[in-house]
Design an enzyme around this catalytic site. Sequence first.
Site, PDB file in Angstrom:
ATOM      1  N   GLY A  49       0.824  -1.207   0.000  1.00 36.71           N
ATOM      2  CA  GLY A  49       0.000   0.000   0.000  1.00 36.71           C
ATOM      3  C   GLY A  49       0.855   1.253   0.000  1.00 36.71           C
ATOM      4  CB  SER A  50       0.128   4.623   1.280  1.00 37.29           C
ATOM      5  OG  SER A  50      -1.125   4.617   0.644  1.00 37.29           O
ATOM      6  CB  THR A  51       4.297   1.342   3.479  1.00 32.23           C
ATOM      7  OG1 THR A  51       4.093   0.158   2.727  1.00 32.23           O
ATOM      8  CG2 THR A  51       3.371   1.369   4.670  1.00 32.23           C
TER       9      THR A  51
END
Lengths: 378, 611
Positions: B324-326
């Site tokens: 995800g956004s990591t």
Amino acid sequence: MANMNYESHSYWSGSASKRWFMTRLHLDWPLTVGLVLLSIVGLFILYSASGQDMASIERQGIRLGLAFAVMIAVAQINPYQIQRWAPWIFGLGVILLIAVLIFGVIGKGAQRWLDFGFFRFQPSELMKIAVPMMVAWYVADRPLPPKSKRAFGALLLILVPTFLISRQPDLGTSLLIASAGLWVLFLSGIRKRVIGGAILLALAFAPALWMTMHDYQRSRVLMFLNPQNDPLGAGYHIIQSKIAIGSGGIYGKGWLNGSQSQLEFLPERSTDFIFAVFSEEFGLLGIFLLLMLYLFIIVRGLYIATQAQTSFNRLLAGSLILTFFVYIFVNIGMVTGLLPVVGVPLPLVSYGGTSMVTLMAAFGVLMSIHTHRRLLVR
Amino acid sequence: MQRRDIKDHIRESRNFSHRSAAALVLVVILVSVILGRLVYLQVANYEHYTTQAQNNRVKIIPVAPTRGLIYDRNGVILAQNQTSFTLEIIPEKVDDLEVMLAELRSIISVSDADIERFYRDMKRQRRFDSVPLRYWLTDDEVAKFSVVRYRFSGVTIKARLVRHYTYGQLTTHVLGYVARINEKEQKQVDESNYSATNYIGKTGVEKYYETQLHGQVGYEKIEANVQGRVLRILERTVPVAGDSLNLTLDIDLQIVASQALNKYRGAVVAIKPETGEILAFVSMPSYDPNQYTVGFGHAAYKALLESPDRPLFNRALRGRYPPGSTVKPFVGLAGLQFKEARQEVYCPGWFSLEGDDHRYRDWKQTGHDMTSLKKAIVESCDVYFYDLALRLGIDRISPFMKQFGFGLLTEVDISGELSGLMPSRQWKRAERYRIWFPGETLITGIGQGFMLSTPLQLASSTAALANNGIQMKPHIVASTSVAGRMAPIVKPPELLHKVTNLNESNMSYIISAMRSVVHSSTGSARKISHNLTYDIAGKTGTSQVFGIKQDEVYVKEEIAERLRDHALFIAFAPIEHPKIAIAVVVENGGSGGDVAAPIARQVMDAYLKKQ
């Protein structure tokens, strides 16, 4: 042990000047010496085989004492009396054998004992002497060699108790009894043709015998033919016994040093397989000496038989001493893997009482026959 | 007739003598046969039977070495060998097992599970092997049984060393566990060295370091009787104990992380960026590894196996989640490095490719308005990264991300690691037999689509970010203590990957953006910023488990718990000199900022307070 030596001294004194003492006791001194020597050797092996258990030695010592007492007692009886009693003893024996099959006490899976409350009695032991007595009485009644009709009559006298005992079941004893009776027939001068015929007949009957055998008896025979089939089960006895004997080599591992027996790999080492203990610890050399001792007793016994003055005495004495040999042969044959496993003890060495008493009674008969000779002549 | 009935005494006597002589000859022949047989056995086959007698007498008994111990970084013992009195039965020596067991149960408490396990173990072993019935007998029970042991032939009390994990389920997914060697393992191990060993490392550190931990088998040459009773020891070769392991793990931190994650399913991995030392390694839920050495009951094992929470699953090591956004700090760095990052991008709340109606959503339906790279990281704007990903192209994103370890194994010294997935054009052609679509590049830019990361890899990549693009190989064993040697053998840190041509100002741009994730008022992890005494650089992530249709709105409460998004958070601290890098994944946790970030903060607080 000291006790034994003391006892044996009271029976036998080495010096020739005291032979009168032996004669008065109706003992034959060479035979007595042989038997005492054998008993001592037996106690030594038993000490090793039992795992140096003094209690076993004491019990066996007491049994030996009792057996020698029986021998001395029997030696006092005039052989003429023995001859007269033969049919009665035999008849009683057969009745008791039938009684055993009906009322007998079961021990170790076989029905061999009659329980009289205060003591137990094994009628098959009585028959070991009663059968040769009876057969000798029967054939010696007429001129020898017996005619075929007598011979077959005698065969019947042998087969009835043999059959009864084999049903208990006790293969070893029935074998010994049959051989005792057959030795009488053999010594009576029965024709060689008849002997040959009998052997053929026996072979013909072998399958029938197989059919009547118990499972455990069959498995023993099968296992004898190939012990490696079941190395941890039925074949274990024979395999371990052969290892014990073979590893003894010529000189043996020394008294109390047999690993097979001391570490309990050898089963039944105090009783039926005690010869393996002896072989392991004393080697071929020891065995040779032991066999010479046995041979000495046998030769002396046969000598007594040939010196006997009536046909009954000759036949009985000869049969008893040859049966003694059968004991030895069957036992050693079994332990060395030459014969199937049948429960026959090594005479005067194996731990156990009943058969020893019978054996010594037989020697008592031999001594009686020998020491009552002159009386008869007069 | 009459005449023939008269006995001829002389003839009978002579006849008898002949037959006696014949009998004597027979006797001598048979005695010779016996002697011949004995010569055959005792002379001809002497060697053969001597060997067999020797084999009967002397047995070589292998003696198992003591398994090496495992300590944490401060010397706290994590795995040891405890003496356990076990009640054991040699089935071969028991006549009637059921009767005996019933009688035994009247003296010592034996549960149905014990009995069940006993029968199961019995089937696996040889008849003459001793099979444990009960473990951990109390002194009382030992005494009670000793009094009546004569009644139970074949039943003995043995003192066995049993592996015991001090912290039980807290360390299960790191240390792994030991259990009975199975047939397959039996074939793989050195048979003689394992001849006395019953247990083997099955997972984790116990498996990875099996060779070192096991040690070298010893031998006793003994004289035994037929029952196998040892009479004397003839010769002895002492076994060599296995090496002890000193881990990089901090058990206090491990406890904090476990407690923080306790009510969730997920993983926490904390790494020291400079060296790659693993400080905490948690996967939840867990289970008690001590049960393996004692043996599970059927029901207990079934419950573990069938639990919907999958406690046996090592999420930290083998859990593959969309990051995800990591990934945004990494993709952003790629944008800066390749000079493809635009100053500002307008975010209407969606993005679409030219000539395509499909709308790629931003998590924020109303959009982020004009968005810089920094803002895109701080507020986690998806549209900026769709644009950036498209400009970079998958052929540049994929190799760049791999420099940080995405899609690759970290080569950690814990057994059973799975790698994540960093998709590429070549990968898709080889594995999926399809061409790469531009839309797939977009969603790769926000860590969705094919992309997968394990919590361990994510932590390690974060550590690399904290360590100027130098990724040290994450490792759990710091040093090994060899029996008989004073100083432990230290394992030096190893380099795993290094990002090439890394521009320092690009790096500080990204880190300052990550700082703002926590420390600015608009940061997606601003909730953890209160009372902070140190600076954290972090990035939240929320990865989709469940596809949302084009015009649907994601309403957290309406979606079944198991279908909720995974909450992620990566961080390192303190920013000036990072001492800890961390990745937190909470399955179906919902929001990274709300759920995953506070867990990371607790761990970092605990670790930095100690320093």
